[in-house]
Design a protein around this motif. Structure first.
Motif, mmCIF file in Angstrom:
data_model
loop_
_atom_site.group_PDB
_atom_site.id
_atom_site.type_symbol
_atom_site.label_atom_id
_atom_site.label_comp_id
_atom_site.label_asym_id
_atom_site.label_seq_id
_atom_site.Cartn_x
_atom_site.Cartn_y
_atom_site.Cartn_z
ATOM 1 N N MET A 6 0.857 -1.171 0.000
ATOM 2 C CA MET A 6 0.000 0.000 0.000
ATOM 3 C C MET A 6 0.901 1.233 0.000
ATOM 4 O O MET A 6 1.726 1.400 0.907
ATOM 5 N N VAL A 7 0.790 2.043 -1.018
ATOM 6 C CA VAL A 7 1.573 3.268 -1.118
ATOM 7 C C VAL A 7 0.627 4.402 -1.499
ATOM 8 O O VAL A 7 -0.078 4.308 -2.505
ATOM 9 N N ASN A 8 0.612 5.445 -0.686
ATOM 10 C CA ASN A 8 -0.208 6.623 -0.960
ATOM 11 C C ASN A 8 -1.672 6.225 -1.190
ATOM 12 O O ASN A 8 -2.308 6.691 -2.125
ATOM 13 N N ASN A 9 -2.160 5.317 -0.347
ATOM 14 C CA ASN A 9 -3.532 4.798 -0.390
ATOM 15 C C ASN A 9 -3.870 4.018 -1.661
ATOM 16 O O ASN A 9 -5.045 3.883 -1.994
ATOM 17 N N HIS A 55 4.262 0.886 -13.133
ATOM 18 C CA HIS A 55 5.554 1.470 -12.767
ATOM 19 C C HIS A 55 5.413 2.975 -12.531
ATOM 20 O O HIS A 55 5.852 3.492 -11.506
ATOM 21 N N GLU A 56 4.803 3.671 -13.479
ATOM 22 C CA GLU A 56 4.654 5.130 -13.374
ATOM 23 C C GLU A 56 3.746 5.509 -12.202
ATOM 24 O O GLU A 56 4.038 6.456 -11.472
ATOM 25 N N ARG A 57 2.654 4.776 -12.022
ATOM 26 C CA ARG A 57 1.736 5.067 -10.917
ATOM 27 C C ARG A 57 2.424 4.850 -9.570
ATOM 28 O O ARG A 57 2.323 5.690 -8.673
ATOM 29 N N LEU A 58 3.172 3.746 -9.445
ATOM 30 C CA LEU A 58 3.897 3.469 -8.206
ATOM 31 C C LEU A 58 4.947 4.539 -7.944
ATOM 32 O O LEU A 58 5.082 5.041 -6.826
ATOM 33 N N TYR A 89 -0.797 -2.236 -4.234
ATOM 34 C CA TYR A 89 0.034 -2.872 -5.255
ATOM 35 C C TYR A 89 0.227 -4.322 -4.860
ATOM 36 O O TYR A 89 0.427 -4.628 -3.685
ATOM 37 N N LYS A 90 0.165 -5.224 -5.844
ATOM 38 C CA LYS A 90 0.238 -6.643 -5.505
ATOM 39 C C LYS A 90 1.643 -7.216 -5.584
ATOM 40 O O LYS A 90 1.863 -8.347 -5.169
ATOM 41 N N LEU A 91 2.610 -6.475 -6.076
ATOM 42 C CA LEU A 91 3.997 -6.940 -6.151
ATOM 43 C C LEU A 91 4.901 -6.030 -5.324
ATOM 44 O O LEU A 91 4.621 -4.849 -5.164
ATOM 45 N N ALA A 92 5.985 -6.596 -4.827
ATOM 46 C CA ALA A 92 6.994 -5.800 -4.119
ATOM 47 C C ALA A 92 7.731 -4.933 -5.138
ATOM 48 O O ALA A 92 7.682 -5.195 -6.344
#
Length: 167
Positions: A1-4, A148-151, A7-10
């Motif tokens: 969970m990043v910035n609410n 990638h860009e969203r993360l 994500y399912k992968l590390a």
């Protein structure tokens, strides 16, 4: 969970030689905004610390140098935890001056081609394919540039929200 966002992968902090996949987050080479500058600074600092820590562990413990693709995640976790604990015990012991009582040169090794990799007596078992397909069930998830860009943008925002007001 990043910035609410879930994500399912590390993800891994990398340098610029890695592809822009959903699991590799590179720094920003020419940051333009204060948020990007802070992200680049934190990214490089953390990545450098992790590389330094692994370098120390690899120099001290041969098991950390070898590939672990066929090991179970829990076994890798236990090995790394044991190496970190042993390293900390050694550092503490050296800090207290106990290393001065012994001539440690007899224990030091020069460059060696030896490895701690254990080979099975059955040669066909040594050729077991990696379990990466089990780790990443969908190749498209791994190579998704939009993820990638969203993360990366979520990480930039997350770091800014935590550290952006500090001067």
């Amino acid at each position: 969970m990043v910035n609410n966002h879930m994500y399912k992968l590390a993800y891994y902090l990398t340098d610029g030689i890695y592809p822009k996949w959903s699991t590799f987050i590179q720094t920003i080479t020419l940051p333009q905004s204060p948020k990007q500058q802070l992200f680049a600074q934190v990214h490089e600092s953390v990545r450098k610390d992790v590389e330094r820590a692994f370098g120390v562990l690899q120099a001290r413990f041969a098991i950390v140098k070898n590939p672990v693709r066929t090991m179970a995640k829990e076994k890798i976790r236990k090995i790394m935890r044991a190496c970190i604990i042993l390293h900390n015990m050694i550092v503490e012991d050296e800090r207290d001056g106990y290393s001065m009582r012994y001539d440690i040169s007899e224990f030091e090794e020069g460059a060696s081609s030896r490895t701690s990799e254990v080979l099975n007596a059955n040669p066909t078992l040594n050729e077991i394919p990696t379990i990466l397909n089990n780790i990443f069930p969908n190749r498209n998830d791994l190579r998704d540039r939009q993820t990638h860009e969203r993360l990366k943008n979520d990480l930039i925002e997350n770091i800014w929200n935590k550290f952006g007001d500090e001067d």
